[in-house]
Design a protein around this motif. Structure first.
Motif, PDB file in Angstrom:
ATOM      1  N   ALA A 106      -6.880  12.639 -19.053  1.00 36.64           N
ATOM      2  CA  ALA A 106      -7.196  11.266 -19.468  1.00 36.64           C
ATOM      3  C   ALA A 106      -5.952  10.770 -20.189  1.00 36.64           C
ATOM      4  N   ALA A 107      -5.134   9.995 -19.481  1.00 43.16           N
ATOM      5  CA  ALA A 107      -3.813   9.635 -19.990  1.00 43.16           C
ATOM      6  C   ALA A 107      -3.657   8.126 -20.094  1.00 43.16           C
ATOM      7  N   GLY A 108      -2.850   7.684 -21.062  1.00 43.60           N
ATOM      8  CA  GLY A 108      -2.587   6.260 -21.219  1.00 43.60           C
ATOM      9  C   GLY A 108      -3.876   5.491 -21.401  1.00 43.60           C
ATOM     10  N   ALA A 109      -4.007   4.406 -20.654  1.00 41.52           N
ATOM     11  CA  ALA A 109      -5.228   3.602 -20.720  1.00 41.52           C
ATOM     12  C   ALA A 109      -6.444   4.409 -20.305  1.00 41.52           C
ATOM     13  N   GLY A 110      -6.242   5.459 -19.513  1.00 38.42           N
ATOM     14  CA  GLY A 110      -7.359   6.310 -19.114  1.00 38.42           C
ATOM     15  C   GLY A 110      -7.948   7.071 -20.286  1.00 38.42           C
ATOM     16  N   PHE A 128      -6.108  14.725 -23.452  1.00 33.38           N
ATOM     17  CA  PHE A 128      -5.936  13.303 -23.746  1.00 33.38           C
ATOM     18  C   PHE A 128      -4.468  13.071 -24.091  1.00 33.38           C
ATOM     19  N   LEU A 129      -3.905  11.997 -23.569  1.00 35.97           N
ATOM     20  CA  LEU A 129      -2.481  11.750 -23.756  1.00 35.97           C
ATOM     21  C   LEU A 129      -2.225  10.264 -23.959  1.00 35.97           C
ATOM     22  N   GLN A 130      -1.736   9.903 -25.140  1.00 37.86           N
ATOM     23  CA  GLN A 130      -1.306   8.533 -25.408  1.00 37.86           C
ATOM     24  C   GLN A 130       0.141   8.409 -24.896  1.00 37.86           C
ATOM     25  N   GLY A 142      -7.406  -0.620 -26.449  1.00 43.01           N
ATOM     26  CA  GLY A 142      -8.187  -0.284 -27.631  1.00 43.01           C
ATOM     27  C   GLY A 142      -7.703   0.922 -28.390  1.00 43.01           C
ATOM     28  N   GLY A 143      -6.614   1.564 -27.944  1.00 44.47           N
ATOM     29  CA  GLY A 143      -6.158   2.789 -28.577  1.00 44.47           C
ATOM     30  C   GLY A 143      -5.784   2.633 -30.035  1.00 44.47           C
ATOM     31  N   THR A 144      -5.095   1.543 -30.373  1.00 43.27           N
ATOM     32  CA  THR A 144      -4.678   1.361 -31.768  1.00 43.27           C
ATOM     33  C   THR A 144      -5.855   1.003 -32.675  1.00 43.27           C
ATOM     34  N   ALA A 156      -3.381   9.641 -35.572  1.00 41.88           N
ATOM     35  CA  ALA A 156      -3.222   8.544 -34.617  1.00 41.88           C
ATOM     36  C   ALA A 156      -1.756   8.170 -34.458  1.00 41.88           C
ATOM     37  N   MET A 157      -1.028   8.114 -35.568  1.00 37.87           N
ATOM     38  CA  MET A 157       0.387   7.768 -35.506  1.00 37.87           C
ATOM     39  C   MET A 157       1.179   8.831 -34.752  1.00 37.87           C
ATOM     40  N   GLY A 158       0.904  10.081 -35.039  1.00 38.17           N
ATOM     41  CA  GLY A 158       1.593  11.152 -34.331  1.00 38.17           C
ATOM     42  C   GLY A 158       1.294  11.149 -32.846  1.00 38.17           C
TER      43      GLY A 158
END
Length: 258
Positions: A106-110, A128-130, A142-144, A156-158
């Motif tokens: 589940a990466a990026g917007a996923g 999970f990957l931002q 919505g991630g931030t 979250a910042m890391g």
């Protein structure tokens, strides 16, 4: 709508929405975003729980970057406002419980699509990957908003800055998801969870969703007032009467969802 990038199946009171572009790791394109938006509204009005999962080995790899002609002229601000916001609002505003059954990457917007669900259940093989900063962007979809509230500002910042994989086990330990499940038990587990919710007091679940989300912004006094208001509504439901009767009769309740 005839779905081409997803499938939507009903099993009893359960709706199962499958992201169905396995050859692209279920990457989000224009058509898929529109179909998820439509399907979430349809399923929310036609079932008592909605499960979202991915076909193949991935949950969702995020924005489809494969169409270079589309990417070249992509207006990201407009795309987010016109395509992502309606899709995400349909998930957030779904009147019944939603489960993201994260079967793989589940990466990026996923990743943030999964985190939009009420409950996230992940296979031990999932992660999970931002990934946004890897291509010079910030977390979106919505991630931030959700990440600092789920795991705190430091994590979250890391996650946003380093764009490192967060394993399903880490995600569970950090409080990002509800649970991680052994791969051989994954489907059995999410189906059991979904079946439980599909048989539950749907109106109470809707009130739980509303109360928990409002609590992020409310003062204690405002939240106590909202709890009283919502509890008053639930207390007038047939499911409350059935729940009390079942408790006194020492049996399992048979909730109607109203």
């Amino acid at each position: 709508m005839d779905y081409t990038t997803i499938t939507l199946e009903y099993v009893g009171n359960m709706a199962i929405l499958v992201l169905n572009r396995p050859e692209k790791y279920n990457a989000l394109n224009v058509q898929m975003r529109a179909e998820i938006h439509h399907a979430m509204i349809e399923a929310g009005n036609s079932s008592r729980v909605v499960v979202m999962t991915g076909a193949g080995n991935a949950f969702c790899s995020g924005q489809d970057l494969g169409d270079r002609s589309r990417i070249k002229d992509l207006n990201l601000e407009q795309t987010l406002r016109d395509e992502y916001v309606p899709m995400l609002r349909a998930i957030y505003d779904c009147p019944v419980p939603t489960i993201a059954a994260v079967n793989g990457a589940a990466a990026g917007a996923g990743a943030n699509l999964a985190l939009a669900a009420d409950v996230v259940i992940a296979s031990e093989d999932a992660y999970f990957l931002q990934a946004f900063t890897r291509i010079g962007l910030i977390p979106d979809a919505g991630g931030t908003y959700v990440l600092p509230r789920m795991i705190g500002s430091a994590k979250a910042m890391g996650a946003a800055l380093f764009a490192e994989k967060i394993t399903a086990t880490q995600a569970e330990q950090w409080g990002m998801i509800w649970e991680v499940v052994q791969s051989q038990l994954f489907e059995e587990t999410w189906k059991a969870r979904a079946t439980y919710l599909a048989r539950g007091p749907t109106q109470a679940y809707a009130a739980v969703k509303k109360a928990v989300r409002m609590s992020w912004e409310n003062t204690l006094e405002a939240q106590l007032r909202k709890e009283a208001e919502l509890q008053g509504i639930c207390g007038k439901s047939r499911d409350f009467k059935e729940g009390v009767l079942a408790f006194t009769e020492k049996r399992m309740p048979c909730f109607e969802g109203r």
